[in-house]
Design an enzyme around this catalytic site. Structure first.
Site, mmCIF file in Angstrom:
data_model
loop_
_atom_site.group_PDB
_atom_site.id
_atom_site.type_symbol
_atom_site.label_atom_id
_atom_site.label_comp_id
_atom_site.label_asym_id
_atom_site.label_seq_id
_atom_site.Cartn_x
_atom_site.Cartn_y
_atom_site.Cartn_z
ATOM 1 N N SER A 1 55.886 -5.314 82.343
ATOM 2 C CA SER A 1 55.784 -5.328 80.890
ATOM 3 C C SER A 1 54.314 -5.193 80.473
ATOM 4 O O SER A 1 53.686 -4.186 80.747
ATOM 5 C CB SER A 1 56.423 -6.600 80.329
ATOM 6 O OG SER A 1 56.650 -6.476 78.944
ATOM 7 N N LYS B 1 59.819 -10.595 54.980
ATOM 8 C CA LYS B 1 58.736 -11.467 55.427
ATOM 9 C C LYS B 1 59.213 -12.299 56.626
ATOM 10 O O LYS B 1 58.451 -12.591 57.531
ATOM 11 C CB LYS B 1 58.298 -12.388 54.281
ATOM 12 C CG LYS B 1 57.197 -13.372 54.648
ATOM 13 C CD LYS B 1 55.935 -12.643 55.094
ATOM 14 C CE LYS B 1 54.816 -13.631 55.443
ATOM 15 N NZ LYS B 1 53.624 -12.939 55.933
#
Length: 337
Positions: A168, A220
């Site tokens: 990763s 948000k």
């Protein structure tokens, strides 16, 4: 005798308490001191010299006096040859270790190490970075990869060695290198993005606990730990993961354009021998073999940036050790036979 024993135990307890109180006072006072600088220091180790010293010591131990004398004679001749070839030097090799955590906090030291190398690097120099990381936060490993890219931008050959794992975010760093070495069973790849979090909303409702969250902007917050998640929020969260994955694939493709991203960017990981067949790495080798091979012809230096410990931390650690030592000695001294 019983009186003396009881008196000794009382004295031991009293001394221990006094020492502990004094240690606490010292730590409190030390913590109020303003430090001029919390910056660390750069340590440079000549790995070539260390290897030569190791070799010399082993030869002295294993060879006969006659053989060792002949070896030293040969060694002097080789050193003279090296001195003559010094003007036509092939450059130095700088080695950096990066063992990354989830948030890639180690990038602070990596930045200092690379800045130091860029400040002194000359034509023909090379950098080897030993990467060990299973990945973590995107922004942290993005910055770590950008630090390695500074070397590429300066046209300094960069090699990454993977002894255990570069997955990763770890592989995001590794792919920046001109050449990647991996140990046979090193874990490589995992070009994917993952995010997970628990949700306690039903538990809160069960216990009649209200939770409020107020936001300005539709997204948000997409998913929340305590609030009730919506399908719309889940969809937006998944879209953000997909967008991050697209950026990740584009980044890897920039540095290793020969990779079949459709095949390798599935989030899977592979061992070193499999990774070389897929083009994720260039060769199978341990970092030790790579460094020893380079040290045979060039001077290899290890760069390590260490952050200085704060004065309060040093005093607290020293006081703790002192108190424990005194306490243990008093117990031993006053223990009945």
């Amino acid at each position: 005798m019983e009186f003396l024993y009881e008196y000794g135990m009382f004295l031991a307890k009293a001394v221990t308490i006094v020492v502990a109180i004094v240690a606490v006072i010292i730590v409190v006072l030390a913590s109020t001191v303003k430090h001029k600088s919390d910056k660390g220091e750069l340590r440079i180790t000549n790995l070539s010299e260390e290897l030569e010293e190791l070799k010399h010591g082993l030869k002295e131990e294993l060879l006969s006096k006659k053989q060792f004398k002949a070896y030293e004679k040969q060694l002097k001749a080789e050193e003279k040859a090296k001195d003559k070839a010094a003007d036509a030097s092939t450059g130095k090799v700088f080695v950096i270790d990066f063992k990354g955590s989830i948030d890639a906090a180690e990038v602070a030291s990596l930045r200092e190490e690379i800045s130091a190398i860029l400040a002194i690097a000359e034509k023909g120099d090379e950098v080897v970075v030993n990467v060990e990381s299973g990945g973590g936060m995107v922004h942290g490993y993005g910055l770590a990869s950008s630090q390695l890219d500074r070397l590429r931008q300066a046209e300094i050959p960069l090699t990454v060695c993977v002894d255990k794992v570069a997955a990763s975010g770890g592989y995001m760093m590794a792919c920046v290198a001109n050449k990647i070495y991996a140990a046979p069973f090193a874990i490589v790849g995992s070009i994917g993005v993952v995010a997970q979090l628990p949700n306690f909303n039903r538990l809160l409702k069960k216990h009649e606990i209200d939770y409020e969250q107020h936001t300005a902007g539709n997204f948000k917050r997409t998913l929340t730990v305590f609030g009730e998640n919506s399908d719309e929020g889940r969809q937006k969260f998944q879209e953000e993961l997909e967008e991050t994955h697209v950026l990740f694939k584009a980044f890897v493709g920039k540095y290793r354009p020969e990779l079949d991203l459709v095949k390798v960017a599935t989030g899977e990981h592979w061992y070193g021998q499999q990774a070389i067949e897929l083009g994720l790495v260039d060769a199978i080798s341990t970092s030790d073999d790579v460094i020893m091979s380079l040290a045979a012809e060039r001077t290899v230096y290890k760069m390590r940036y260490q952050v200085r410990k704060k004065l309060a931390d040093k005093i607290a650690h020293g006081a703790s050790l002192s108190v424990n030592a005194i306490f243990n000695r008093l117990i031993e001294k006053n223990r009945p036979m």
